[in-house]
Scaffold this motif. Sequence first.
Motif, PDB file in Angstrom:
ATOM      1  N   ASN A 183       0.829  -1.207   0.000  1.00  0.00           N
ATOM      2  CA  ASN A 183       0.000   0.000   0.000  1.00  0.00           C
ATOM      3  C   ASN A 183       0.865   1.260   0.000  1.00  0.00           C
ATOM      4  N   ALA A 184       1.994   1.193   0.687  1.00  0.00           N
ATOM      5  CA  ALA A 184       2.899   2.348   0.710  1.00  0.00           C
ATOM      6  C   ALA A 184       3.544   2.572  -0.661  1.00  0.00           C
ATOM      7  N   VAL A 185       3.802   1.481  -1.367  1.00  0.00           N
ATOM      8  CA  VAL A 185       4.362   1.626  -2.720  1.00  0.00           C
ATOM      9  C   VAL A 185       3.363   2.348  -3.623  1.00  0.00           C
ATOM     10  N   TRP A 186       2.083   2.009  -3.472  1.00  0.00           N
ATOM     11  CA  TRP A 186       1.065   2.737  -4.239  1.00  0.00           C
ATOM     12  C   TRP A 186       1.067   4.224  -3.852  1.00  0.00           C
ATOM     13  N   HIS A 187       1.124   4.479  -2.552  1.00  0.00           N
ATOM     14  CA  HIS A 187       1.074   5.877  -2.100  1.00  0.00           C
ATOM     15  C   HIS A 187       2.286   6.653  -2.619  1.00  0.00           C
ATOM     16  N   ALA A 188       3.420   5.975  -2.706  1.00  0.00           N
ATOM     17  CA  ALA A 188       4.629   6.646  -3.195  1.00  0.00           C
ATOM     18  C   ALA A 188       4.537   6.931  -4.691  1.00  0.00           C
ATOM     19  N   THR A 189       3.948   6.012  -5.460  1.00  0.00           N
ATOM     20  CA  THR A 189       4.074   6.078  -6.919  1.00  0.00           C
ATOM     21  C   THR A 189       2.753   6.150  -7.665  1.00  0.00           C
ATOM     22  N   GLY A 190       1.669   5.793  -7.008  1.00  0.00           N
ATOM     23  CA  GLY A 190       0.398   5.674  -7.720  1.00  0.00           C
ATOM     24  C   GLY A 190       0.250   4.353  -8.451  1.00  0.00           C
ATOM     25  N   ILE A 191       1.168   3.429  -8.230  1.00  0.00           N
ATOM     26  CA  ILE A 191       1.124   2.146  -8.943  1.00  0.00           C
ATOM     27  C   ILE A 191       0.655   1.047  -7.980  1.00  0.00           C
ATOM     28  N   ARG A 192      -0.397   0.354  -8.383  1.00  0.00           N
ATOM     29  CA  ARG A 192      -0.855  -0.803  -7.610  1.00  0.00           C
ATOM     30  C   ARG A 192      -0.196  -2.048  -8.183  1.00  0.00           C
ATOM     31  N   ILE A 193       0.647  -2.664  -7.413  1.00  0.00           N
ATOM     32  CA  ILE A 193       1.219  -3.945  -7.826  1.00  0.00           C
ATOM     33  C   ILE A 193       0.401  -5.035  -7.158  1.00  0.00           C
ATOM     34  N   ARG A 194      -0.226  -5.866  -7.968  1.00  0.00           N
ATOM     35  CA  ARG A 194      -1.115  -6.889  -7.402  1.00  0.00           C
ATOM     36  C   ARG A 194      -0.531  -8.296  -7.517  1.00  0.00           C
ATOM     37  N   ASP A 195       0.662  -8.401  -8.066  1.00  0.00           N
ATOM     38  CA  ASP A 195       1.318  -9.709  -8.069  1.00  0.00           C
ATOM     39  C   ASP A 195       2.657  -9.579  -7.355  1.00  0.00           C
ATOM     40  N   LEU A 196       2.744 -10.254  -6.252  1.00  0.00           N
ATOM     41  CA  LEU A 196       3.947 -10.178  -5.437  1.00  0.00           C
ATOM     42  C   LEU A 196       5.056 -11.038  -6.027  1.00  0.00           C
ATOM     43  N   PRO A 197       6.325 -10.739  -5.732  1.00  0.00           N
ATOM     44  CA  PRO A 197       6.772  -9.574  -4.969  1.00  0.00           C
ATOM     45  C   PRO A 197       6.800  -8.309  -5.816  1.00  0.00           C
ATOM     46  N   VAL A 198       6.731  -7.179  -5.118  1.00  0.00           N
ATOM     47  CA  VAL A 198       6.841  -5.886  -5.781  1.00  0.00           C
ATOM     48  C   VAL A 198       8.314  -5.685  -6.131  1.00  0.00           C
ATOM     49  N   ARG A 199       8.597  -5.593  -7.417  1.00  0.00           N
ATOM     50  CA  ARG A 199       9.996  -5.403  -7.816  1.00  0.00           C
ATOM     51  C   ARG A 199      10.075  -4.366  -8.913  1.00  0.00           C
ATOM     52  N   LEU A 200      11.288  -3.889  -9.144  1.00  0.00           N
ATOM     53  CA  LEU A 200      11.469  -2.742 -10.020  1.00  0.00           C
ATOM     54  C   LEU A 200      10.952  -2.992 -11.434  1.00  0.00           C
ATOM     55  N   ASP A 201      11.047  -4.225 -11.912  1.00  0.00           N
ATOM     56  CA  ASP A 201      10.610  -4.469 -13.293  1.00  0.00           C
ATOM     57  C   ASP A 201       9.105  -4.286 -13.454  1.00  0.00           C
ATOM     58  N   LYS A 202       8.356  -4.399 -12.344  1.00  0.00           N
ATOM     59  CA  LYS A 202       6.915  -4.207 -12.422  1.00  0.00           C
ATOM     60  C   LYS A 202       6.536  -2.727 -12.258  1.00  0.00           C
ATOM     61  N   ILE A 203       7.470  -1.949 -11.725  1.00  0.00           N
ATOM     62  CA  ILE A 203       7.193  -0.555 -11.394  1.00  0.00           C
ATOM     63  C   ILE A 203       7.671   0.398 -12.481  1.00  0.00           C
ATOM     64  N   LEU A 204       8.782   0.005 -13.091  1.00  0.00           N
ATOM     65  CA  LEU A 204       9.570   0.920 -13.924  1.00  0.00           C
ATOM     66  C   LEU A 204       8.735   1.692 -14.943  1.00  0.00           C
ATOM     67  N   ASP A 205       7.919   0.965 -15.704  1.00  0.00           N
ATOM     68  CA  ASP A 205       7.209   1.628 -16.798  1.00  0.00           C
ATOM     69  C   ASP A 205       6.118   2.575 -16.311  1.00  0.00           C
ATOM     70  N   GLY A 206       5.665   2.380 -15.063  1.00  0.00           N
ATOM     71  CA  GLY A 206       4.587   3.230 -14.565  1.00  0.00           C
ATOM     72  C   GLY A 206       5.048   4.373 -13.688  1.00  0.00           C
ATOM     73  N   LEU A 207       6.343   4.516 -13.513  1.00  0.00           N
ATOM     74  CA  LEU A 207       6.837   5.562 -12.610  1.00  0.00           C
ATOM     75  C   LEU A 207       6.402   6.937 -13.089  1.00  0.00           C
ATOM     76  N   PRO A 208       6.024   7.791 -12.143  1.00  0.00           N
ATOM     77  CA  PRO A 208       5.633   9.142 -12.534  1.00  0.00           C
ATOM     78  C   PRO A 208       6.813   9.868 -13.186  1.00  0.00           C
ATOM     79  N   ALA A 209       6.504  10.794 -14.082  1.00  0.00           N
ATOM     80  CA  ALA A 209       7.578  11.599 -14.677  1.00  0.00           C
ATOM     81  C   ALA A 209       8.242  12.423 -13.571  1.00  0.00           C
ATOM     82  N   SER A 210       9.514  12.530 -13.630  1.00  0.00           N
ATOM     83  CA  SER A 210      10.248  13.220 -12.553  1.00  0.00           C
ATOM     84  C   SER A 210      10.007  14.723 -12.611  1.00  0.00           C
TER      85      SER A 210
END
Lengths: 325, 685
Positions: B658-685
């Motif tokens: 839940n904190a990862v979602w709050h940090a990025t806006g990305i809901r990861i629903r398949d564990l584990p949460v890892r960078l390859d699942k997050i990378l493409d959805g990261l907010p623009a800096s």
Amino acid sequence: MKTFAYRTAVTPADGLEPGAVFLAGGTNLVDLMKLGVATPDVLVDVNKLPLDEIADLPGGGLRIGAGARNSDVAADPRVRRDFPVLSEALLAGASGQLRNVATTGGNLLQRTRCRYFMDASKPCNKHTPGSGCPARDGDHRDLAILGASASCVATHPSDMAVALAALGATVRVDGPAGRRVIPVTGLHRLPGDTPERDTVLEHGELITAVEVPPLPFAHRSTYRKARDRASYAFAVGSVAAALDVHDGVVRDVRLAWGAVAHRPWRAFAAEERLRGRPATRAEFTAAADVELAAAEPLRDNAYKINLLRRMTTAVLERLAEGARR
Amino acid sequence: MTTTTKAVGAPLARIEGPEKVSGRARYAAEYPVDGVAHGWIVPSPVPRGRLTAVVADPTGDTMAVLWHGNAPSLAAVDDPELAVLQSDRISYRGQPIALVVADTLEAARRAAQVLHLEIEAEEHETVLRADHPGVYEPETVNPGYPAATVHGDVETALATADVTVDVTYSTPALHNNPMEPHATIARWDGDDLTLYDSNQHPSGVAATVGEIFGVDRVHVITEHVGGGFGSKGTARPNAVLAALAARVTGRPVKVVLPRQAMFSMVGHRTPTLQRVRLAAGRDGTLSGIDHQAYSQTSRLYEFAEQTAVVTRHMYAAPHRRTGHHLLRLDMPTPRWMRAPGEAPGMLALECAIDELAEKLGMDPIELRIRNEPSAEPESGVAFTSRHYVECLRRGAERFGWSGRDPRPARRREGDWWIGTGVAGATYPTMAQPSTARVRALPDGTFEVAIGATDLGTGARTILVQIAADALDVAPERVRIRIGDSTLPRASVAGGSSGSASWGWAVTGACRSLRDTGRDEVTFDSTELVQRQETEGRHAYGAHFAEVRVDAVTGEVRVSRLFGMYAAGRILNARTARGQFLGGMIMGMGMALHEEGVLDPAMGEWVNHDLAGYHVPVHADVESIEAAWLDETDDRINPMGSKGIGEIGIVGSPAAIVNAVWHATGIRIRDLPVRLDKILDGLPAS
């Protein structure tokens, strides 16, 4: 573990009998022997050879003895001052205990951690030529996107080697056939259809030293490693870079990537593209993309393209900012 | 009913600590046994088929090569995984199909590596899918709950609700990896069998192995155990194989599992697919909850993880449904791994609640408080104590929750996106019958004996504290004997029930000795434990996480992890803290690191060592703290204690996700949460 004989090397040029391998820190070889992946008949211990010195080279380079331990190289004040990318890369690897034992030569010659290679009960063209490569359709999230082949998609796992590739280091080799010098970027082969051979070394050739040539702008160099936990993990992608910026223009750059290929991947095309161009974020990304154009990702490792693009851009931006200050 | 306590609650250091840190403490494989031979297990290289022949190298340096073609017959017991070398049938890759015995470990291992196996391999299936035609509903799920429950009409509730959530979360196979692998030394003296064995239940192992070999006198010695996490709850194949090889060779035999075997032979947490649907009004009041869980089991044995059971009593809602669905695969049998059921179940439920809070625009803590039940929602029985709301509120104060901007991807510090998350925790409060003996010794000390085990948790120390208070003496006057099947029979060190179960028996024995003035008392708690009324017995907690996500790489790090618990009386503040923190760190591993990576073609989790299967390392643990409320509960056991060994892994993964979602806006629903699942959805800096 297969029964083996043991002897101590007397001189670097001793060479090896058939079925023999050199033993240095043993942090990788001994594991592979327990797993039955490495089955040498003879271990030739090179730890007694006087190869652990780190010496100045004329003009500001360093000669790092092949037996110098990773911890000692990382802590060397000259390395830290003149080639921080090398110190950072070493400290990003393994654990303190392993770095205290692992050697410079051994680090270069460590073998892939591809899970299929590490398991003698599974097919793998690297441990059993001709048996096939299950990683292509199986688990390859951590494996190569550049320079791989149908036979093998393994990556070289070293962090140190990526820094050495960026720095243009060379490897001094001794053996029964004489001495030679090989660039680090040419030490490891691409797998092609003979992935069982990691490097261009001939049987019996021993790395005696690594030479890092003078590179004045390398005092502004860095290593960035992305990994799945904060420490004690192999890279899923890494960037070694040094940048020389003058009046906002890239005068020179050194760039190498880790965890993307069968060898530490010197990004020559990206470097070529950047020289003489403005040191801007857009140019850095464009340069990364030039290099990544050759990438051939598999089902589960295409993320590495985006990862390397982002990391390369960020690392070069950071170095450029440092140059402005 | 509790007396004035002195020792209980004190932060006593582990009494065996000096032995352990100086290396004098002996673990199973470390006992010096004259003439011991070494056994190496040959794992099946295929997931399904028949073993038709085993041909050993005749020049090999071995004493025996055992397989179903030459192994003595064993009696069948409940656990078919223990019928080792009894059949040609191969049910999973990694199953023990032969045992090589040699004078040295190295020789046994090498002979095993080059052993020629003739196998008729068959087509295999190893992937869990919810839409697989073989999926079925078991009659019950562990440890005996109905597989499905229905109350009211959840479909109508969903169709008519103001706000709904319909999400599917998945968790991968997770693998118990205690620092000490499973290990046994077996020695026969006639029909007397001695086992030095690493397990969580010496008397249980003795009974099972005795049944398998048809002998009465099995002595299991389990003085120290380097962790178990459920995987050592019963005898494992290593114990049977060591005893079998010792019988055949006439030598004591040692069998130690290599790390790779820990991923197949000793159980694992099943992968899960979980669909959670929530129906709520605009004010956040839940009208419906549906939790359907899919998990796998082996061809050998139906192990049905109770994934959705926790949803039956966590939150109030008039319309509710839970269900469990199983698929048999050509894979190893799953077993218990720290908080089986609760750990994966609360991941899905507590992430779904967070998604509902987002949809409602409501604080996730307030949403949980809004749905606090007054009694167990499905059974209607009263809670003996429930201070979940207090855990959320007090935890929020301690963590610094107030003033949190609920919107995701708003907080950026340097290279990092920062976010915070919360999730609830709960674990059943259980106790099982046990027997303890206490003797008053002539030197003024007391010897307390019970066949319990200390997995490294501090159980031994806590029993001394409990005994001291019940005898009304200082802890220095109590000597404790545990870890031996010949001592009075104790229940398993599992289900977070050890302290309650053993402490109950120890309390009974010590009080009786004190009150009667006798020199020796043996006390069996069976009647008291079985006389307990039907009530809702649970510990509760709230987990809070602050994570940072690298804006360039998507790497996730946990900056802060905090747990606030209400778990009855805390028996030892020092060892309790270790239990809570250990659970929370394991929860971090579940959220971010741990995954058995399945290669369907190989039919195996291929990352089967600790270089490939990541657990958190020290550098991953930054600020971590546990605190607890002073909860009094006189209805559970004489100590008023609730189990604390597992609650730390329940909900902590959800707090991080839940904190990862709050940090990025990305809901990861398949564990584990890892960078390859997050990378493409990261907010623009």
